[in-house]
Scaffold this motif. Sequence first.
Motif, PDB file in Angstrom:
ATOM      1  N   GLN A 153      29.245  40.602  34.243  1.00 51.19           N
ATOM      2  CA  GLN A 153      30.328  40.656  35.245  1.00 51.19           C
ATOM      3  C   GLN A 153      31.546  41.365  34.656  1.00 51.19           C
ATOM      4  O   GLN A 153      32.178  42.193  35.317  1.00 51.19           O
ATOM      5  CB  GLN A 153      30.719  39.239  35.679  1.00 51.19           C
ATOM      6  N   ILE A 154      31.866  41.044  33.401  1.00 48.70           N
ATOM      7  CA  ILE A 154      33.023  41.668  32.758  1.00 48.70           C
ATOM      8  C   ILE A 154      32.762  43.168  32.561  1.00 48.70           C
ATOM      9  O   ILE A 154      33.620  44.003  32.839  1.00 48.70           O
ATOM     10  CB  ILE A 154      33.347  40.963  31.424  1.00 48.70           C
ATOM     11  N   ALA A 155      31.538  43.487  32.115  1.00 49.33           N
ATOM     12  CA  ALA A 155      31.192  44.906  31.917  1.00 49.33           C
ATOM     13  C   ALA A 155      31.298  45.661  33.235  1.00 49.33           C
ATOM     14  O   ALA A 155      31.861  46.765  33.295  1.00 49.33           O
ATOM     15  CB  ALA A 155      29.785  45.022  31.342  1.00 49.33           C
ATOM     16  N   SER A 156      30.787  45.037  34.293  1.00 49.61           N
ATOM     17  CA  SER A 156      30.805  45.683  35.603  1.00 49.61           C
ATOM     18  C   SER A 156      32.248  45.913  36.073  1.00 49.61           C
ATOM     19  O   SER A 156      32.589  46.988  36.585  1.00 49.61           O
ATOM     20  CB  SER A 156      30.048  44.787  36.587  1.00 49.61           C
ATOM     21  N   ALA A 157      33.097  44.907  35.871  1.00 47.68           N
ATOM     22  CA  ALA A 157      34.509  45.054  36.276  1.00 47.68           C
ATOM     23  C   ALA A 157      35.205  46.116  35.429  1.00 47.68           C
ATOM     24  O   ALA A 157      36.001  46.915  35.939  1.00 47.68           O
ATOM     25  CB  ALA A 157      35.225  43.720  36.142  1.00 47.68           C
ATOM     26  N   LEU A 177      43.529  44.409  31.968  1.00 47.01           N
ATOM     27  CA  LEU A 177      42.070  44.213  31.990  1.00 47.01           C
ATOM     28  C   LEU A 177      41.665  43.471  33.272  1.00 47.01           C
ATOM     29  O   LEU A 177      42.475  42.742  33.844  1.00 47.01           O
ATOM     30  CB  LEU A 177      41.642  43.409  30.765  1.00 47.01           C
ATOM     31  N   PRO A 178      40.416  43.623  33.701  1.00 46.63           N
ATOM     32  CA  PRO A 178      40.008  42.968  34.946  1.00 46.63           C
ATOM     33  C   PRO A 178      40.049  41.445  34.847  1.00 46.63           C
ATOM     34  O   PRO A 178      39.977  40.880  33.757  1.00 46.63           O
ATOM     35  CB  PRO A 178      38.588  43.474  35.178  1.00 46.63           C
ATOM     36  N   GLN A 179      40.139  40.836  36.007  1.00 45.34           N
ATOM     37  CA  GLN A 179      40.426  39.395  36.096  1.00 45.34           C
ATOM     38  C   GLN A 179      39.514  38.475  35.258  1.00 45.34           C
ATOM     39  O   GLN A 179      40.031  37.601  34.563  1.00 45.34           O
ATOM     40  CB  GLN A 179      40.390  38.956  37.551  1.00 45.34           C
ATOM     41  N   PRO A 180      38.176  38.650  35.307  1.00 43.82           N
ATOM     42  CA  PRO A 180      37.352  37.683  34.579  1.00 43.82           C
ATOM     43  C   PRO A 180      37.703  37.614  33.090  1.00 43.82           C
ATOM     44  O   PRO A 180      37.660  36.550  32.485  1.00 43.82           O
ATOM     45  CB  PRO A 180      35.918  38.197  34.772  1.00 43.82           C
ATOM     46  N   LEU A 181      38.065  38.757  32.513  1.00 41.03           N
ATOM     47  CA  LEU A 181      38.412  38.788  31.092  1.00 41.03           C
ATOM     48  C   LEU A 181      39.856  38.361  30.872  1.00 41.03           C
ATOM     49  O   LEU A 181      40.169  37.637  29.916  1.00 41.03           O
ATOM     50  CB  LEU A 181      38.180  40.204  30.555  1.00 41.03           C
ATOM     51  N   ARG A 182      40.726  38.779  31.761  1.00 36.89           N
ATOM     52  CA  ARG A 182      42.146  38.439  31.626  1.00 36.89           C
ATOM     53  C   ARG A 182      42.346  36.921  31.662  1.00 36.89           C
ATOM     54  O   ARG A 182      43.131  36.374  30.899  1.00 36.89           O
ATOM     55  CB  ARG A 182      42.936  39.106  32.753  1.00 36.89           C
ATOM     56  N   GLU A 183      41.579  36.256  32.514  1.00 36.09           N
ATOM     57  CA  GLU A 183      41.690  34.792  32.613  1.00 36.09           C
ATOM     58  C   GLU A 183      41.325  34.131  31.290  1.00 36.09           C
ATOM     59  O   GLU A 183      41.979  33.198  30.846  1.00 36.09           O
ATOM     60  CB  GLU A 183      40.774  34.275  33.723  1.00 36.09           C
ATOM     61  N   GLN A 232      36.868  40.625  43.132  1.00 39.81           N
ATOM     62  CA  GLN A 232      35.542  40.050  43.357  1.00 39.81           C
ATOM     63  C   GLN A 232      34.398  41.065  43.324  1.00 39.81           C
ATOM     64  O   GLN A 232      33.242  40.677  43.309  1.00 39.81           O
ATOM     65  CB  GLN A 232      35.523  39.347  44.727  1.00 39.81           C
ATOM     66  N   GLY A 233      34.727  42.336  43.348  1.00 39.11           N
ATOM     67  CA  GLY A 233      33.665  43.325  43.325  1.00 39.11           C
ATOM     68  C   GLY A 233      33.418  43.926  44.695  1.00 39.11           C
ATOM     69  O   GLY A 233      33.923  43.438  45.715  1.00 39.11           O
ATOM     70  N   ILE A 234      32.568  44.942  44.712  1.00 41.28           N
ATOM     71  CA  ILE A 234      32.394  45.749  45.905  1.00 41.28           C
ATOM     72  C   ILE A 234      31.690  44.983  47.031  1.00 41.28           C
ATOM     73  O   ILE A 234      32.047  45.109  48.205  1.00 41.28           O
ATOM     74  CB  ILE A 234      31.641  47.057  45.553  1.00 41.28           C
TER      75      ILE A 234
END
Lengths: 291, 159
Positions: free
Chosen positions: A59-63, A9-15, B73-75
Amino acid sequence: MERPAWETLPQPLRERLLAEKPEEQLYEIRLRAGRRMQLKGRTQDKVCGAPVSSVQLMQIASALMEYSLYAWEDELSRGYFTTQDGFRVGVAGRYRMIDGEQRLIDIHSMCIRIAREMRGSADAIIDRVRKRSCLIVSPPGCGKTTLLRDIARQLAEAGQTVAILDERCEIAAVRQGISTMDVGERTDVVEGVGKPVGLPMIVRSLAPQVLITDELGGDADAAAVLDALRCGVQVIASAHAASLDDAMARHSLRSLLQHGFDMVAELCLPPGTIRMVHMKENGVWREAGET
Amino acid sequence: MKLLFVPIAMAALGLAGASLGHAYRQRARLLAQLVREISRLKEQIRLGYPLAAAMRQTRQPLLQEIEKNIAPQGIYAAWQQAASAERFAVLEESERQVLDRFWRELGLLDKHSQINRFEEALSSLKTLRDEATQKAAQQSRLYGALGILAGLSVGILLW
């Protein structure tokens, strides 16, 4: 210990998950704006961590959407999207009609269902499934997709040519053309197309011996499956229903159970548990026992 | 000796003038590259590929560099990282503003709006590229001529 599936999973959620150190494999992660995170495993169901703010949720949704909202707008309008690892993310939020189409304009909460491989989960029924068209039924979250995945793998390994119609891109989780889930070496995967269009296309173009698909819904899906069965293809599919009786009560599934499938496997919680198998003999459904 | 010095001074100052014009040519080339790469990206986005896959498939050097830094960090952060390289220093403030707005909104919009943003950014960048190309040609000629004249003047003064 087995590597947790959520590690991708992407970083913000994984953390957040790392901070919680879940003790068992997670089945579901639920995030709600202003609330703490809910984690569901085979036995645990707990809320934990700091509340998730609206900004963090976005942010999590976007990642999860790989910073590409435009790529999932059709799925989002139907209330979900599937990540590149095959995790289906259900979304709750505010919808609005824009240019005659229902569009999600705000996300309030998300339910992330962790896709997993459970090799051997189909062992109990695989011998019966080999020559029968089978419908797997259960309420949500009981492991229908995981079971379909293992059936595909085992049938393909046994030498059958398998085709998967993966409408929501979660059975095989194909990334750059390669299935990230093991669905067997003799398996072709068609993704992102509905059953009424996809099933006839697969029968014509891929000539499979076995056709596997997930979550049969309305009458159009049922008609497409019946058509494939009449073409001599074995079909293994899943649908939401608590039991054979409940499936019979669903209009779209009734004709399939009367004229199509000759086996039904009922799943229940905890995920992956096969509660009962039913076989059709001379047009009559009989319990073939618990597995 | 003096006869030998005049052409050397003219050539040296002419080259110095040409190198001053080089920055203008570099800016025009960079804008042309951005227009080309963003146009290719638009086609992939139109097909519905997620950003990372779309960038990979364009096989364009700048986009591939940005793609490597999208996570975590995103695009926009990935673009800022790429744009901090020295070769981007030639861009003017108006060009930076167009690019910043484009990358800030990339991936956050629905498909229709996203394609519109591509069109807007490309239209602005093409105008800026044409202006930069024109200016680069003018400035290169101007600085080259000034260099030669300066060289000639130095030669006359030394005579």
